[in-house]
Design a protein around this motif. Sequence first.
Motif, PDB file in Angstrom:
ATOM      1  N   PHE A  33      12.844 -12.115  -0.660  1.00 16.24           N
ATOM      2  CA  PHE A  33      13.699 -12.384  -1.925  1.00 16.24           C
ATOM      3  C   PHE A  33      13.326 -11.661  -3.064  1.00 16.24           C
ATOM      4  O   PHE A  33      14.190 -11.206  -4.034  1.00 16.24           O
ATOM      5  N   ASN A  34      11.860 -11.391  -3.167  1.00 16.02           N
ATOM      6  CA  ASN A  34      11.506 -10.785  -4.506  1.00 16.02           C
ATOM      7  C   ASN A  34      10.979  -9.227  -4.486  1.00 16.02           C
ATOM      8  O   ASN A  34      10.650  -8.910  -5.318  1.00 16.02           O
ATOM      9  N   TYR A  35      10.873  -8.712  -3.439  1.00  9.90           N
ATOM     10  CA  TYR A  35      10.350  -7.154  -3.458  1.00  9.90           C
ATOM     11  C   TYR A  35      11.462  -6.259  -3.415  1.00  9.90           C
ATOM     12  O   TYR A  35      12.653  -6.713  -2.716  1.00  9.90           O
ATOM     13  N   ILE A  81       0.914  -1.013   0.024  1.00 12.13           N
ATOM     14  CA  ILE A  81      -0.034  -0.296  -0.046  1.00 12.13           C
ATOM     15  C   ILE A  81       0.776   1.302  -0.069  1.00 12.13           C
ATOM     16  O   ILE A  81       0.727   2.214  -0.534  1.00 12.13           O
ATOM     17  N   HIS A  82       1.879   1.184   0.936  1.00 10.31           N
ATOM     18  CA  HIS A  82       2.813   2.394   0.866  1.00 10.31           C
ATOM     19  C   HIS A  82       3.288   2.778  -0.297  1.00 10.31           C
ATOM     20  O   HIS A  82       3.604   4.013  -0.903  1.00 10.31           O
ATOM     21  N   ASP A  83       3.799   1.620  -1.139  1.00  9.25           N
ATOM     22  CA  ASP A  83       4.495   1.896  -2.510  1.00  9.25           C
ATOM     23  C   ASP A  83       3.486   2.073  -3.598  1.00  9.25           C
ATOM     24  O   ASP A  83       4.054   2.815  -4.773  1.00  9.25           O
ATOM     25  N   TYR A  84       2.419   1.398  -3.613  1.00 11.59           N
ATOM     26  CA  TYR A  84       1.675   1.525  -4.882  1.00 11.59           C
ATOM     27  C   TYR A  84       0.418   2.317  -4.667  1.00 11.59           C
ATOM     28  O   TYR A  84      -0.089   2.545  -5.759  1.00 11.59           O
ATOM     29  N   LEU A  85      -0.061   2.877  -3.499  1.00 13.12           N
ATOM     30  CA  LEU A  85      -1.335   3.523  -3.634  1.00 13.12           C
ATOM     31  C   LEU A  85      -1.222   5.047  -4.143  1.00 13.12           C
ATOM     32  O   LEU A  85      -2.119   5.251  -4.982  1.00 13.12           O
ATOM     33  N   LYS A  86       0.087   5.421  -3.992  1.00 17.10           N
ATOM     34  CA  LYS A  86       0.251   6.720  -4.810  1.00 17.10           C
ATOM     35  C   LYS A  86       0.351   6.533  -6.322  1.00 17.10           C
ATOM     36  O   LYS A  86      -0.041   7.418  -7.083  1.00 17.10           O
ATOM     37  N   LYS A  87       0.752   5.573  -6.731  1.00 23.02           N
ATOM     38  CA  LYS A  87       0.780   5.117  -8.202  1.00 23.02           C
ATOM     39  C   LYS A  87      -0.566   5.002  -8.819  1.00 23.02           C
ATOM     40  O   LYS A  87      -0.940   5.486 -10.017  1.00 23.02           O
ATOM     41  N   ILE A 122      16.816   0.791   2.565  1.00 17.47           N
ATOM     42  CA  ILE A 122      17.489  -0.432   3.160  1.00 17.47           C
ATOM     43  C   ILE A 122      17.084  -0.523   4.473  1.00 17.47           C
ATOM     44  O   ILE A 122      16.919  -1.575   5.161  1.00 17.47           O
ATOM     45  N   SER A 123      16.496   0.715   4.950  1.00 19.19           N
ATOM     46  CA  SER A 123      15.923   0.623   6.328  1.00 19.19           C
ATOM     47  C   SER A 123      14.776  -0.225   6.466  1.00 19.19           C
ATOM     48  O   SER A 123      14.293  -0.829   7.607  1.00 19.19           O
ATOM     49  N   ASP A 124      13.982  -0.382   5.458  1.00 19.45           N
ATOM     50  CA  ASP A 124      12.866  -1.318   5.224  1.00 19.45           C
ATOM     51  C   ASP A 124      13.198  -2.734   5.518  1.00 19.45           C
ATOM     52  O   ASP A 124      12.352  -3.441   6.098  1.00 19.45           O
TER      53      ASP A 124
END
Length: 179
Positions: free
Chosen positions: A138-140, A104-110, A145-147
């Motif tokens: 592995f895939n995201y 949600i954090h990464d794609y909601l704005k897009k 880096i803090s995430d």
Amino acid sequence: MKKFLMKLILFVSVTFLTYPLLIFIWFQYINSYFGLSAFWPVNHFTYTMQEILQKKPIDKVDYLVIGSSHAYCSFDPKIFEENHLNIHIMGSSAQKPTITQYLIHDYLKKIKPDFVIYEVYPGPLINKGLEAIIDFSFNYHFPKISDNIQLFFEFPEVRVLNGLIYRVFADFLGKDLKA
């Protein structure tokens, strides 16, 4: 005692430097050479991420559906399309709320949907969901880096750590998993 402490510090330092490099080499080259699978390179989440990346940009999204595999399997985009509605589904197998938070954090704005449907299935809430977390690690492609560090502290497991280490190296070198 002083000699022992110096050797211990040297050992820990060398380990911290070589372990991440060995993890990357193992999963990128050796693991695939021997046909071994210590992670889930192609899983529901992987397919979901591939679909997200391969889909053409949508001008208008009416509904964003996110959650576990029930979200992925229960919402038929054809029914929405028949009613002239655009739907974007981002559900994956045993998706934990932590994974949902990252997505949600990464794609909601897009995507900018009009409505968000968060499908909640109790299964991922009561079990560890390690398969999904390992697949995710592995895939995201983490934006920071803090995430990676935060995810490891939420799920302190060596396979999650290995996935996060691999992902940092792979993103830095522009490589991807060899399935």
